[in-house]
Design a protein around this motif. Structure first.
Motif, PDB file in Angstrom:
ATOM      1  N   PRO A  63     -15.377  12.549 -37.594  1.00  0.00           N
ATOM      2  CA  PRO A  63     -15.847  11.164 -37.531  1.00  0.00           C
ATOM      3  C   PRO A  63     -16.449  10.857 -36.167  1.00  0.00           C
ATOM      4  O   PRO A  63     -16.009  11.383 -35.143  1.00  0.00           O
ATOM      5  CB  PRO A  63     -14.581  10.343 -37.773  1.00  0.00           C
ATOM      6  CG  PRO A  63     -13.460  11.228 -37.305  1.00  0.00           C
ATOM      7  CD  PRO A  63     -13.897  12.617 -37.662  1.00  0.00           C
ATOM      8  N   THR A  64     -17.446  10.001 -36.162  1.00  0.00           N
ATOM      9  CA  THR A  64     -18.142   9.665 -34.924  1.00  0.00           C
ATOM     10  C   THR A  64     -17.731   8.313 -34.366  1.00  0.00           C
ATOM     11  O   THR A  64     -17.863   8.066 -33.169  1.00  0.00           O
ATOM     12  CB  THR A  64     -19.659   9.653 -35.170  1.00  0.00           C
ATOM     13  OG1 THR A  64     -19.930   8.785 -36.290  1.00  0.00           O
ATOM     14  CG2 THR A  64     -20.169  11.051 -35.471  1.00  0.00           C
ATOM     15  N   VAL A  65     -17.269   7.408 -35.236  1.00  0.00           N
ATOM     16  CA  VAL A  65     -16.877   6.067 -34.845  1.00  0.00           C
ATOM     17  C   VAL A  65     -15.672   5.689 -35.693  1.00  0.00           C
ATOM     18  O   VAL A  65     -15.580   6.077 -36.862  1.00  0.00           O
ATOM     19  CB  VAL A  65     -18.044   5.058 -35.030  1.00  0.00           C
ATOM     20  CG1 VAL A  65     -18.541   5.028 -36.457  1.00  0.00           C
ATOM     21  CG2 VAL A  65     -17.657   3.650 -34.565  1.00  0.00           C
ATOM     22  N   VAL A  66     -14.718   4.952 -35.112  1.00  0.00           N
ATOM     23  CA  VAL A  66     -13.513   4.561 -35.852  1.00  0.00           C
ATOM     24  C   VAL A  66     -13.288   3.063 -35.667  1.00  0.00           C
ATOM     25  O   VAL A  66     -13.182   2.566 -34.547  1.00  0.00           O
ATOM     26  CB  VAL A  66     -12.276   5.353 -35.390  1.00  0.00           C
ATOM     27  CG1 VAL A  66     -11.021   4.851 -36.114  1.00  0.00           C
ATOM     28  CG2 VAL A  66     -12.461   6.846 -35.657  1.00  0.00           C
ATOM     29  N   ARG A  67     -13.188   2.371 -36.794  1.00  0.00           N
ATOM     30  CA  ARG A  67     -12.949   0.925 -36.808  1.00  0.00           C
ATOM     31  C   ARG A  67     -11.451   0.665 -36.614  1.00  0.00           C
ATOM     32  O   ARG A  67     -10.612   1.360 -37.174  1.00  0.00           O
ATOM     33  CB  ARG A  67     -13.419   0.372 -38.147  1.00  0.00           C
ATOM     34  CG  ARG A  67     -13.343  -1.125 -38.324  1.00  0.00           C
ATOM     35  CD  ARG A  67     -14.139  -1.518 -39.575  1.00  0.00           C
ATOM     36  NE  ARG A  67     -13.950  -2.922 -39.938  1.00  0.00           N
ATOM     37  CZ  ARG A  67     -13.319  -3.330 -41.028  1.00  0.00           C
ATOM     38  NH1 ARG A  67     -12.802  -2.448 -41.871  1.00  0.00           N
ATOM     39  NH2 ARG A  67     -13.202  -4.618 -41.290  1.00  0.00           N
ATOM     40  N   GLY A 118     -12.729  11.887 -29.187  1.00  0.00           N
ATOM     41  CA  GLY A 118     -14.176  11.928 -29.028  1.00  0.00           C
ATOM     42  C   GLY A 118     -14.915  11.021 -29.986  1.00  0.00           C
ATOM     43  O   GLY A 118     -16.016  11.358 -30.442  1.00  0.00           O
ATOM     44  N   VAL A 119     -14.331   9.850 -30.299  1.00  0.00           N
ATOM     45  CA  VAL A 119     -14.970   8.919 -31.227  1.00  0.00           C
ATOM     46  C   VAL A 119     -15.274   7.606 -30.523  1.00  0.00           C
ATOM     47  O   VAL A 119     -14.614   7.217 -29.562  1.00  0.00           O
ATOM     48  CB  VAL A 119     -14.080   8.650 -32.458  1.00  0.00           C
ATOM     49  CG1 VAL A 119     -13.820   9.944 -33.221  1.00  0.00           C
ATOM     50  CG2 VAL A 119     -12.758   7.977 -32.081  1.00  0.00           C
ATOM     51  N   GLU A 120     -16.288   6.910 -31.026  1.00  0.00           N
ATOM     52  CA  GLU A 120     -16.634   5.580 -30.538  1.00  0.00           C
ATOM     53  C   GLU A 120     -15.700   4.560 -31.179  1.00  0.00           C
ATOM     54  O   GLU A 120     -15.328   4.684 -32.352  1.00  0.00           O
ATOM     55  CB  GLU A 120     -18.085   5.258 -30.903  1.00  0.00           C
ATOM     56  CG  GLU A 120     -18.555   3.890 -30.435  1.00  0.00           C
ATOM     57  CD  GLU A 120     -19.970   3.556 -30.870  1.00  0.00           C
ATOM     58  OE1 GLU A 120     -20.466   2.486 -30.443  1.00  0.00           O
ATOM     59  OE2 GLU A 120     -20.565   4.340 -31.635  1.00  0.00           O
TER      60      GLU A 120
END
Length: 511
Positions: A63-67, A118-120
């Motif tokens: 995953p690149t971004v996590v809410r 390493g996620v936004e």
């Protein structure tokens, strides 16, 4: 045998692959945080309590971004409860999921975990029970360098440098009567507009997501988006979409075609957004954040571990909606990812819900192992291999009759072309439960020189479409080599097993 002919032309593309399309979601719900990503005392936990075995699987998933931190949870959440010395943080009742929130894990812990993973970060603010001032203060706390009350409090709490969170959600599912602080479209539209203005006065570089309809079946769907954006169009960058699907009454054919509904849902929201743009004579474009999507078997909010007994509700991180995903679910999830990729010109953010345990690609047990669910594999491969430009495919396929969606293509597909690496990645799903899929892929403007890799997920030997990865059989479902793939006269020929999802990577050169 089902048949499909797919034509690819180098010059017919949709958009660059949005890296945020491969996002995930961590909510303070069930065991996603506690015993999911965070379990002090676990044999695999580091000194901060982060489970290293889960982190390794998150890295593999890609995953690149996590809410964060919700979800329904955020509509009753006080972000201040999750900062400062852990021993001094209050225990609160979480009305969204009927549990006790210890606040042992909060913003600082999540920021450190996100850095390790390493996620936004995609941070959500509470616009259910709170409003403009609390959201503005949170941006100051997270992003301002120092010299003010909230930024200096962050520094005093151990984070000298700002968290520099770029992406923010203006609440969650506030069209839903189940939501704490449920609002009408006019009420929410004005609140979102004013909150967005205040947040940007603190940090003008942030990106903002307005709340769209909770699902396509909401009675206010369409009118909600129109009203909210009529108020807030100039202040926001995205509007959200949420969708969950499940198999109903053994109707596997309709379930396998649910991406048709996802396609229509996206097209409808885009049309509404663009209508508001035209009517308001706006110049910028608002895009889509599909920040909750997945298969979810909605049997009720509680599992056997948390019965509907008031005396037993208020517990810490009970098991909630921990679906065990099977082969059928994995193929469906693959087609959802195809739909999102095909709409990558407007769907610029997407978050599969959730990351660990709660309707998740990763499962873990308290004090025990962590493992990949079947739906892990399509996400992991697409997150790694979908690079460069999204190709616009012409598909001529056999049709399958479904009760819910009419006739649909037996083979569903998406593809990308990365000119830098010389690779075309083809993502294919055979929706037929009984027939193999004979697929031919013709390329124009590109010449295929070799098959770099070919993998397929399907019913394992000795299993059936309900086979799933469980704690005692963690590798029952996975990717295996797709041997029935070859280049013939410059075209790819592949035979997909019934009920399967496959990825084929071709080495290509311009012609």
């Amino acid at each position: 045998m089902a048949r499909a002919r797919i034509t690819i032309d180098r010059d017919f593309t949709i958009a660059d692959v949005p890296r945020r399309l491969f996002g995930s979601f961590v909510e303070h719900m069930g065991r996603c945080v506690y015993t999911g990503i965070f379990e002090p005392g676990h044999p695999q936990a580091d000194e901060r309590g982060f489970r290293r075995d889960v982190l390794a699987l998150v890295d593999e998933l890609g995953p690149t971004v996590v809410r964060y931190p919700g979800g329904n949870f955020v509509s009753g959440y006080r972000w201040e409860d999750g900062v400062g010395p852990v021993a001094e943080r209050p225990r609160r009742l979480d009305g969204a999921w009927h549990t006790v929130e210890t606040n042992a894990f909060g913003l600082h812990e999540f920021a450190a975990w996100a850095d390790e993973a390493g996620v936004e970060i995609m941070e959500a603010v509470n616009l259910g029970t709170r409003g403009v001032e609390e959201a503005r203060a949170l941006v100051e706390y997270a992003n301002h360098p120092g010299g003010t009350h909230w930024s200096d409090l962050r520094r005093a709490n151990g984070a000298e440098k700002p968290f520099d969170i770029r992406l923010w959600c203006l609440g969650n599912e506030l069209d839903g009567p189940w939501q704490i602080g449920h609002k009408t479209a006019h009420e929410y539209g004005r609140l979102a507009q004013e909150t967005a203005k205040a947040m940007r006065l603190v940090d003008p570089t942030i990106e903002l997501v307005a709340v769209g309809s909770s699902n396509r079946q909401m009675p206010t769907f369409g009118t909600w988006e129109h009203t909210v954006l009529t108020h807030a169009y100039d202040e926001v960058d995205y509007i959200s979409m949420h969708a969950y699907y499940q198999e109903h009454d053994g109707d596997a054919a309709s379930f396998l075609a649910e991406a048709v509904d996802m396609d229509a849902f996206i097209d409808g929201v885009v049309a509404t957004v663009d209508a508001v743009k035209a009517a308001g004579k706006h110049r910028k474009r608002v895009d889509i954040s599909f920040d909750e999507w997945n298969v979810w078997y909605q049997r009720g909010l509680d599992t056997d571990d948390q019965p509907h007994l008031v005396a037993r509700r208020w517990r810490e991180h009970p098991r909630l909606i921990e679906d065990a995903y099977n082969v059928t679910d994995a193929v469906v999830v693959g087609t959802f990812l195809h739909s999102l990729l095909r709409h990558g010109d407007r769907v610029r953010i997407a978050n599969q819900a959730q990351l660990v345990n709660v309707i998740a690609p990763i499962r873990s047990e308290e004090g025990g192992p962590a493992w990949r669910q079947s739906i892990f594999w399509p996400f992991a491969r697409m997150a790694r291999l979908a690079r460069g430009r999204i190709l616009r495919l012409a598909v001529d396929a056999s049709r399958i009759a479904t009760a819910r969606h009419g006739d649909v293509d037996a083979v569903d597909a998406a593809a990308t072309w990365d000119e830098e690496t010389g690779a075309v990645a083809l993502f294919l799903a055979n929706r037929s439960l009984s027939e193999p899929g004979d697929v031919t892929v013709d390329l124009h403007g590109l010449a295929a020189t070799a098959i770099r890799s070919a993998e397929v997920l399907t019913v394992p030997e000795g299993g059936d479409r309900f086979t799933a990865n469980l704690a005692h059989a963690q590798d029952a479902v996975g990717l295996v080599a797709l041997d029935a793939a070859a280049l013939v006269d410059g075209s790819l020929r592949a035979t997909l097993p019934p009920l399967s999802w496959a990825v084929v990577v071709l080495d290509v050169a311009r012609v």
